[in-house]
Design a protein around this motif. Structure first.
Motif, mmCIF file in Angstrom:
data_model
loop_
_atom_site.group_PDB
_atom_site.id
_atom_site.type_symbol
_atom_site.label_atom_id
_atom_site.label_comp_id
_atom_site.label_asym_id
_atom_site.label_seq_id
_atom_site.Cartn_x
_atom_site.Cartn_y
_atom_site.Cartn_z
ATOM 1 N N ILE A 71 0.820 5.280 16.758
ATOM 2 C CA ILE A 71 0.109 5.706 17.731
ATOM 3 C C ILE A 71 -0.858 4.107 18.483
ATOM 4 O O ILE A 71 -0.423 4.540 19.808
ATOM 5 N N GLU A 72 -0.393 2.847 18.009
ATOM 6 C CA GLU A 72 -1.478 1.998 18.705
ATOM 7 C C GLU A 72 -0.617 0.260 17.858
ATOM 8 O O GLU A 72 -0.754 0.604 16.387
ATOM 9 N N MET A 73 -0.094 -0.201 18.019
ATOM 10 C CA MET A 73 0.189 -1.363 17.667
ATOM 11 C C MET A 73 -0.227 -3.078 19.237
ATOM 12 O O MET A 73 0.078 -3.207 19.898
ATOM 13 N N LYS A 74 -1.007 -4.112 18.426
ATOM 14 C CA LYS A 74 -1.218 -4.918 18.424
ATOM 15 C C LYS A 74 -1.468 -6.362 18.264
ATOM 16 O O LYS A 74 -0.909 -5.600 16.493
ATOM 17 N N THR A 75 0.218 -6.964 18.758
ATOM 18 C CA THR A 75 0.919 -8.470 18.218
ATOM 19 C C THR A 75 0.149 -9.612 18.724
ATOM 20 O O THR A 75 0.257 -9.614 19.925
ATOM 21 N N SER A 76 0.108 -10.292 17.883
ATOM 22 C CA SER A 76 -0.233 -11.719 18.255
ATOM 23 C C SER A 76 0.556 -12.699 17.653
ATOM 24 O O SER A 76 1.000 -12.677 16.707
ATOM 25 N N PHE A 77 1.647 -13.540 18.441
ATOM 26 C CA PHE A 77 2.556 -14.668 18.015
ATOM 27 C C PHE A 77 1.704 -15.854 17.810
ATOM 28 O O PHE A 77 1.108 -16.645 18.459
ATOM 29 N N MET A 78 2.214 -16.705 16.815
ATOM 30 C CA MET A 78 1.039 -17.881 15.936
ATOM 31 C C MET A 78 2.123 -18.993 16.632
ATOM 32 O O MET A 78 1.932 -20.046 16.787
ATOM 33 N N ARG A 79 3.085 -18.336 16.148
ATOM 34 C CA ARG A 79 4.740 -19.439 15.962
ATOM 35 C C ARG A 79 5.581 -19.185 15.764
ATOM 36 O O ARG A 79 6.136 -18.565 15.751
ATOM 37 N N PRO A 80 6.679 -19.512 17.008
ATOM 38 C CA PRO A 80 8.545 -19.186 16.445
ATOM 39 C C PRO A 80 8.659 -19.165 15.276
ATOM 40 O O PRO A 80 8.497 -19.702 14.308
ATOM 41 N N ALA A 81 9.461 -17.744 15.058
ATOM 42 C CA ALA A 81 9.517 -17.705 13.787
ATOM 43 C C ALA A 81 11.405 -18.301 14.273
ATOM 44 O O ALA A 81 11.732 -17.040 14.625
ATOM 45 N N PRO A 82 11.757 -19.187 13.146
ATOM 46 C CA PRO A 82 13.153 -19.627 12.226
ATOM 47 C C PRO A 82 14.229 -18.585 12.651
ATOM 48 O O PRO A 82 14.070 -17.500 12.525
ATOM 49 N N GLY A 83 15.211 -19.185 14.004
ATOM 50 C CA GLY A 83 15.765 -18.205 13.608
ATOM 51 C C GLY A 83 17.434 -19.339 13.072
ATOM 52 O O GLY A 83 18.627 -19.563 13.673
ATOM 53 N N ASP A 84 17.342 -20.369 12.109
ATOM 54 C CA ASP A 84 18.207 -20.893 11.258
ATOM 55 C C ASP A 84 19.014 -20.267 10.467
ATOM 56 O O ASP A 84 19.338 -21.390 9.639
ATOM 57 N N GLY A 85 18.623 -18.771 10.028
ATOM 58 C CA GLY A 85 18.645 -18.319 8.923
ATOM 59 C C GLY A 85 18.719 -18.440 7.469
ATOM 60 O O GLY A 85 18.975 -17.886 7.083
ATOM 61 N N SER A 86 16.823 -19.124 8.035
ATOM 62 C CA SER A 86 15.720 -18.338 6.950
ATOM 63 C C SER A 86 15.778 -17.468 6.501
ATOM 64 O O SER A 86 15.126 -16.696 7.705
ATOM 65 N N LYS A 87 14.691 -17.061 5.302
ATOM 66 C CA LYS A 87 14.083 -16.209 5.035
ATOM 67 C C LYS A 87 12.881 -15.579 5.515
ATOM 68 O O LYS A 87 12.169 -16.328 5.483
ATOM 69 N N LEU A 88 12.414 -14.482 6.537
ATOM 70 C CA LEU A 88 10.898 -13.960 7.163
ATOM 71 C C LEU A 88 10.830 -13.038 6.158
ATOM 72 O O LEU A 88 11.095 -12.128 5.646
ATOM 73 N N THR A 89 9.030 -13.163 5.466
ATOM 74 C CA THR A 89 8.140 -12.154 4.730
ATOM 75 C C THR A 89 7.461 -12.133 5.539
ATOM 76 O O THR A 89 6.854 -12.391 6.045
ATOM 77 N N ALA A 90 7.166 -10.300 5.412
ATOM 78 C CA ALA A 90 6.427 -10.098 6.178
ATOM 79 C C ALA A 90 5.519 -8.720 5.190
ATOM 80 O O ALA A 90 6.260 -8.521 4.184
ATOM 81 N N LYS A 91 4.512 -8.931 5.245
ATOM 82 C CA LYS A 91 3.418 -8.589 4.336
ATOM 83 C C LYS A 91 2.606 -6.997 5.012
ATOM 84 O O LYS A 91 1.668 -7.832 6.272
ATOM 85 N N GLY A 92 2.450 -6.503 4.422
ATOM 86 C CA GLY A 92 1.780 -5.484 5.118
ATOM 87 C C GLY A 92 0.396 -4.574 4.700
ATOM 88 O O GLY A 92 0.737 -4.588 2.932
ATOM 89 N N ARG A 93 -0.738 -4.142 4.886
ATOM 90 C CA ARG A 93 -1.690 -3.415 4.231
ATOM 91 C C ARG A 93 -2.624 -2.540 4.428
ATOM 92 O O ARG A 93 -2.990 -2.894 6.075
ATOM 93 N N LEU A 94 -2.473 -1.817 4.406
ATOM 94 C CA LEU A 94 -3.171 -0.635 4.642
ATOM 95 C C LEU A 94 -4.871 -0.590 4.280
ATOM 96 O O LEU A 94 -5.528 -1.191 3.304
ATOM 97 N N ILE A 95 -5.841 -1.290 5.229
ATOM 98 C CA ILE A 95 -6.650 -0.770 5.654
ATOM 99 C C ILE A 95 -7.943 0.252 5.860
ATOM 100 O O ILE A 95 -8.439 -0.062 4.428
ATOM 101 N N HIS A 96 -7.464 1.050 6.084
ATOM 102 C CA HIS A 96 -8.469 2.025 6.179
ATOM 103 C C HIS A 96 -8.144 3.266 5.476
ATOM 104 O O HIS A 96 -6.696 3.053 7.575
ATOM 105 N N ARG A 97 -7.974 4.296 5.591
ATOM 106 C CA ARG A 97 -7.600 5.939 5.338
ATOM 107 C C ARG A 97 -7.875 7.391 6.055
ATOM 108 O O ARG A 97 -9.314 6.908 5.282
ATOM 109 N N THR A 98 -7.987 7.683 6.780
ATOM 110 C CA THR A 98 -8.987 9.330 6.672
ATOM 111 C C THR A 98 -7.606 9.717 6.326
ATOM 112 O O THR A 98 -6.317 10.259 5.276
ATOM 113 N N ALA A 99 -7.869 11.427 6.588
ATOM 114 C CA ALA A 99 -7.051 12.419 6.320
ATOM 115 C C ALA A 99 -5.198 12.695 7.302
ATOM 116 O O ALA A 99 -4.689 12.986 6.013
ATOM 117 N N THR A 100 -6.116 11.830 8.484
ATOM 118 C CA THR A 100 -4.953 11.742 9.370
ATOM 119 C C THR A 100 -4.314 10.511 9.755
ATOM 120 O O THR A 100 -3.187 10.682 10.499
#
Length: 146
Positions: A71-100
């Motif tokens: 429905i909505e997404m806001k992104t902030s970029f802090m530093r460049p994510a390398p493009g040198d073949g190294s792995k990036l790790t993304a971690k997600g967390r559910l902060i709050h949930r309603t029925a829908t």
């Protein structure tokens, strides 16, 4: 580990689901040369897709039989994510949930554990729909009428 659905764009990018439980998710991603921008770092669009998927996965982890739509997404970029073949790790967390609705956050880290970007997102839980044009029309109906 499987996302539970076929997502062609996610397959194309090569995302690997590592954690999917209890409101948390982790996805590992090694950007390819075609995923870089003109500065030879990971393109912001690829990072935003990664964050969208890791947040959606965190939302779905508490009810895997349901789908979610962004429905909505806001992104902030802090530093460049390398493009040198190294792995990036993304971690997600559910902060709050309603029925829908699900309110989430996600961050992307480089292989040294430094944060590259952070996002917040709101997702709507929807029933899984058939694939194809009828599924798209039904999805539009579900989103607009709920």
């Amino acid at each position: 580990m499987s996302f539970g659905v076929d997502i062609p764009f996610v397959n194309h990018l090569g995302f690997e689901l590592v954690l999917f439980e209890g409101g948390a998710s982790q996805i590992d991603y090694t950007p390819l040369a075609e995923h870089l921008n003109s500065f030879h770092v990971t393109h912001g669009g690829a990072l935003m897709t990664l964050q969208d998927v890791v947040m959606a996965t965190a939302a779905r982890s508490v009810q895997p039989d349901m789908g979610v739509v962004t429905i909505e997404m806001k992104t902030s970029f802090m530093r460049p994510a390398p493009g040198d073949g190294s792995k990036l790790t993304a971690k997600g967390r559910l902060i709050h949930r309603t029925a829908t609705m699900a309110f989430t956050e996600g961050s992307v880290y480089d292989d040294q554990g430094r944060i590259c970007s952070h996002a917040t997102g709101t997702f709507k839980y929807v029933k899984r729909l058939a694939v194809g044009s009828k599924g798209v029309n039904a999805l539009q109906t579900v989103i607009s009428t709920d």
